[in-house]
Design a protein around this motif. Structure first.
Motif, short mmCIF file in Angstrom:
data_model
loop_
_atom_site.label_atom_id
_atom_site.label_comp_id
_atom_site.label_asym_id
_atom_site.label_seq_id
_atom_site.Cartn_x
_atom_site.Cartn_y
_atom_site.Cartn_z
N VAL A 372 36.72 21.07 70.33
CA VAL A 372 36.11 22.37 70.58
C VAL A 372 35.91 23.10 69.25
O VAL A 372 34.85 23.70 69.00
N GLN A 373 36.89 23.04 68.37
CA GLN A 373 36.77 23.66 67.05
C GLN A 373 35.55 23.11 66.30
O GLN A 373 34.77 23.85 65.71
N PHE A 374 35.41 21.80 66.34
CA PHE A 374 34.33 21.13 65.62
C PHE A 374 32.96 21.60 66.10
O PHE A 374 32.07 21.94 65.30
N LYS A 375 32.77 21.64 67.42
CA LYS A 375 31.48 22.06 67.97
C LYS A 375 31.24 23.55 67.78
O LYS A 375 30.11 24.00 67.56
N LEU A 376 32.30 24.34 67.87
CA LEU A 376 32.21 25.78 67.64
C LEU A 376 31.67 26.04 66.23
O LEU A 376 30.74 26.83 66.02
N LEU A 377 32.24 25.36 65.25
CA LEU A 377 31.84 25.52 63.86
C LEU A 377 30.39 25.08 63.64
O LEU A 377 29.60 25.77 62.97
N GLY A 378 30.04 23.94 64.22
CA GLY A 378 28.68 23.44 64.08
C GLY A 378 27.65 24.36 64.70
O GLY A 378 26.56 24.56 64.16
N THR A 379 28.00 24.95 65.85
CA THR A 379 27.08 25.87 66.53
C THR A 379 26.83 27.11 65.68
O THR A 379 25.69 27.53 65.48
N LEU A 380 27.90 27.70 65.14
CA LEU A 380 27.74 28.89 64.29
C LEU A 380 26.95 28.57 63.02
O LEU A 380 26.11 29.36 62.58
N ALA A 398 36.66 39.33 59.43
CA ALA A 398 37.87 38.85 58.76
C ALA A 398 38.62 37.81 59.59
O ALA A 398 39.18 36.85 59.05
N LYS A 399 38.63 37.99 60.92
CA LYS A 399 39.34 37.03 61.79
C LYS A 399 38.68 35.66 61.73
O LYS A 399 39.36 34.62 61.70
N LEU A 400 37.34 35.65 61.73
CA LEU A 400 36.62 34.37 61.62
C LEU A 400 36.92 33.70 60.29
O LEU A 400 37.25 32.50 60.23
N VAL A 401 36.81 34.45 59.20
CA VAL A 401 37.05 33.88 57.87
C VAL A 401 38.48 33.37 57.74
O VAL A 401 38.73 32.29 57.19
N GLU A 402 39.41 34.12 58.30
CA GLU A 402 40.82 33.70 58.27
C GLU A 402 41.01 32.37 59.00
O GLU A 402 41.72 31.47 58.53
N ARG A 403 40.34 32.24 60.15
CA ARG A 403 40.43 30.99 60.92
C ARG A 403 39.77 29.83 60.16
O ARG A 403 40.28 28.70 60.16
N LEU A 404 38.65 30.12 59.52
CA LEU A 404 37.95 29.08 58.76
C LEU A 404 38.83 28.55 57.63
O LEU A 404 38.91 27.34 57.40
N GLU A 406 42.01 28.58 57.52
CA GLU A 406 43.08 27.79 58.15
C GLU A 406 42.58 26.38 58.47
O GLU A 406 43.26 25.38 58.20
N TRP A 407 41.38 26.28 59.02
CA TRP A 407 40.82 24.97 59.39
C TRP A 407 40.40 24.16 58.16
O TRP A 407 40.30 22.94 58.24
N CYS A 408 40.13 24.84 57.05
CA CYS A 408 39.80 24.11 55.81
C CYS A 408 40.98 23.25 55.35
O CYS A 408 40.82 22.37 54.50
N GLU A 409 42.14 23.50 55.89
CA GLU A 409 43.35 22.74 55.52
C GLU A 409 43.76 21.76 56.62
O GLU A 409 44.84 21.19 56.57
N ALA A 410 42.86 21.57 57.61
CA ALA A 410 43.19 20.69 58.75
C ALA A 410 43.00 19.23 58.35
O ALA A 410 42.06 18.56 58.79
N SER A 420 34.35 23.45 58.73
CA SER A 420 34.82 24.79 58.36
C SER A 420 34.44 25.12 56.93
O SER A 420 34.02 26.24 56.61
N ASN A 421 34.54 24.14 56.03
CA ASN A 421 34.10 24.33 54.65
C ASN A 421 32.60 24.64 54.59
O ASN A 421 32.16 25.53 53.87
N ARG A 422 31.83 23.88 55.36
CA ARG A 422 30.38 24.06 55.34
C ARG A 422 29.99 25.43 55.90
O ARG A 422 29.05 26.07 55.40
N LEU A 423 30.68 25.89 56.95
CA LEU A 423 30.37 27.20 57.51
C LEU A 423 30.75 28.31 56.53
O LEU A 423 30.01 29.29 56.35
#
Length: 541
Positions: A372-380, A398-404, A406-410, A420-423
């Protein structure tokens, strides 16, 4: 009851009788052996092997002989034992059995099919040998000739199910009329078990694009829609199973470009409209299939533009809203996949943004499910491409950037980490906004963009370098500490000194260096960064 001595005697007689072609004696010996196999298959089979009977059997597999059915039956029985399969092959039984598939005697055909199936069970190499010997066209022809013979039909279906798993079989199947035969057989079936047997053959065959189109043209889709109609409200396990199989197979047919376009019919096809009606369904399986179908229809720009104009986006958003609470991950993933594909054409982006797609997608930001995270990021990322206002709005969230960040370290989920890096980079590149840059700096995202510049994928390197150049140009003071801490200069030095680095990467690296050296009123870098440049780059032209 037969004892071992009786069996040994019968096998001795069989060897002698087969050598003398004494049909009556052979028949009685075969009967004795069949009884022994029925009583204790493993022991009797072992005795057959010990006494060297198998090499005698090829000569008894004569299409004109009255013994042929019994001999094929015996081979089928002994080959139930794994330890007997190699001896059967070594005894040369496969070629004469394959020849018997041309027999007109239905009982001979049945026992021959059983024998070949058991010998080749679970052996891809032997199954491939059968394919090379041309059994597929022969079996397809048999299915057409003897579709009223239940036992023979089942034998053919079992054989198809095994052979269709091999990639080498697909071309042969595609050269036959297997699609027509299977659809015709399916239409005649009333029993759940028989339909399931046909489904088990259809699924591997439908992985081939040529066969996909053949199945569509043969009318399989209408059969599948009919199954859905009759099982959608069913409570029995078999109804649930059939609904899943039929809808999954429908989605599989849409994975072929030609079959998908044939069913799309410029967005006016009855099949297309029926599948769309699945999205608002209360059945999760149909919701899933409907969303996946839209994602598959949305594989070219023309289809995407038509679907957005026809209001499909609203259906998908309503579906996603239902699953914020219900939380069916597969449905979430499918609906997001559909939205991502629909957002690819430039003309769709603004329409989808104004429909509130980004707001709905952000509701899934707390999701802990990588798909779900992967498709969410791709959609945005698709939505904000060339859309400066949307990139600005999301980039200052800020909440979106904070989550991104976090996911950049997944590291356990490379796809999520990459997206997440690309977004993060896209938010900066498409907004060119100082506020977005500031939000990314405050959210500790700069270091991830520096790491992204070292990616093995050139497109990601370029995206990172352009974003870093904008950061340097818009807020060098705020980013300077992060640039030093992430070793940006060392990264640029490596990119410029490596002969394998692509010209466009070197070009963007130089632009970034210029931004770092001459940005803003300060005109030069602070001491740590300037010293780092001098020590790393002064020797390079």
């Amino acid at each position: 009851m037969l004892n071992t001595d009786n069996l040994s005697e019968a096998l001795k007689k069989l060897k002698l009788a087969s050598a003398d072609s004494a049909t009556d004696s052979v028949e009685s010996c075969l009967d004795c052996l069949l009884k022994a196999l029925a009583h204790n298959n493993a022991d009797a089979s072992e005795k057959v092997q010990e006494m060297g009977v198998l090499p005698m059997l090829p000569t008894l597999l004569d299409p004109q002989s009255s013994c042929t059915t019994k001999v094929a039956n015996i081979i089928a029985e002994v080959a139930k034992n794994e330890f007997m399969r190699s001896p059967c092959v070594e005894a040369g039984l496969i070629p004469p059995l394959v020849q018997l598939l041309h027999s007109k005697d239905q009982e001979v055909l049945l026992q021959t099919g059983r024998a070949l199936g058991n010998i080749c069970y679970d052996s891809h190499s032997l199954q491939a040998q059968l394919i090379n010997m041309g059994v597929i066209p022969t079996l397809v022809k048999l299915l057409g000739l003897h579709s009223d013979n239940t036992a023979l039909t089942e034998m053919c279906l079992i054989a198809f199910g095994n052979l269709a798993e091999l990639e080498s079989s697909k071309e042969q199947f595609a050269s036959t009329n297997i699609a027509e035969e299977l659809v015709r057989l399916f239409q005649k079936q009333a029993e759940h078990e028989k339909k399931e047997m046909i489904f088990e053959v259809l699924a591997p065959l439908a992985e081939n694009d040529v066969i996909k189109l053949q199945l569509v043209e043969a009318g399989l889709v209408e059969c599948l829609l009919d199954v859905v109609t009759h099982t959608v409200d069913g409570k029995r396990d078999e109804d649930v199973a059939q609904l899943k199989t039929a809808s999954d197979l429908m989605v599989l047919l849409l994975l072929g470009d030609e079959s998908m376009q044939k069913l799309f019919e410029a967005g006016k096809g009855s099949v297309f409209e029926r599948v769309l009606s699945w999205v608002p369904s209360h059945n999760h399986q149909l919701q899933l299939a409907g969303a996946l179908a839209i994602a598959n229809f949305a594989r070219n720009d023309g289809n995407c533009i038509h679907m957005v104009e026809s209001g499909i986006v609203q259906k998908l958003l309503e579906l996603l809203d239902r699953h914020v609470e219900e939380g069916n991950v597969t449905v979430q993933h499918a609906a997001l996949s559909a939205l991502r594909n629909l957002a690819i054409p430039v003309v769709n982006k603004a329409k989808m943004l104004s429909a509130g797609v980004s707001d709905t997608v952000l509701k899934f930001l707390p999701s802990e499910m990588p798909p779900v995270q992967f498709k969410l990021l791709g959609t945005l990322r698709m939505l904000i491409d060339t859309q400066a206002d949307a990139a600005d709005q999301l980039g200052t969230n800020a909440k979106l950037v904070e989550r991104l960040v976090e996911w950049c370290e997944a590291k356990d989920h490379a796809g999520v980490m990459g997206e997440s890096n690309r977004l993060l980079s896209a938010l900066i590149r498409h907004s060119k906004s100082k506020d977005v840059v500031k939000t990314v700096i405050q959210g500790a995202g700069v270091k991830h963009l520096v790491v992204m510049a070292t990616s093995e994928h050139m497109i990601m390197q370029n995206e990172a370098l352009v974003a870093l150049g904008l950061i340097a140009g818009l807020d060098l003071v705020g980013a300077e500490k992060d640039f030093v801490g992430a070793g940006l200069v060392q990264v640029l030095h490596k990119l410029l000194s490596d002969e394998r680095t692509a010209p466009e990467i070197k070009y963007n690296s130089m632009i970034l260096i210029c931004a770092l050296m001459g940005s803003g009123k300060r005109g030069i870098l602070n001491q740590p960064l300037r010293h780092s440049f001098r020590s790393n780059i002064q020797t390079k032209a």
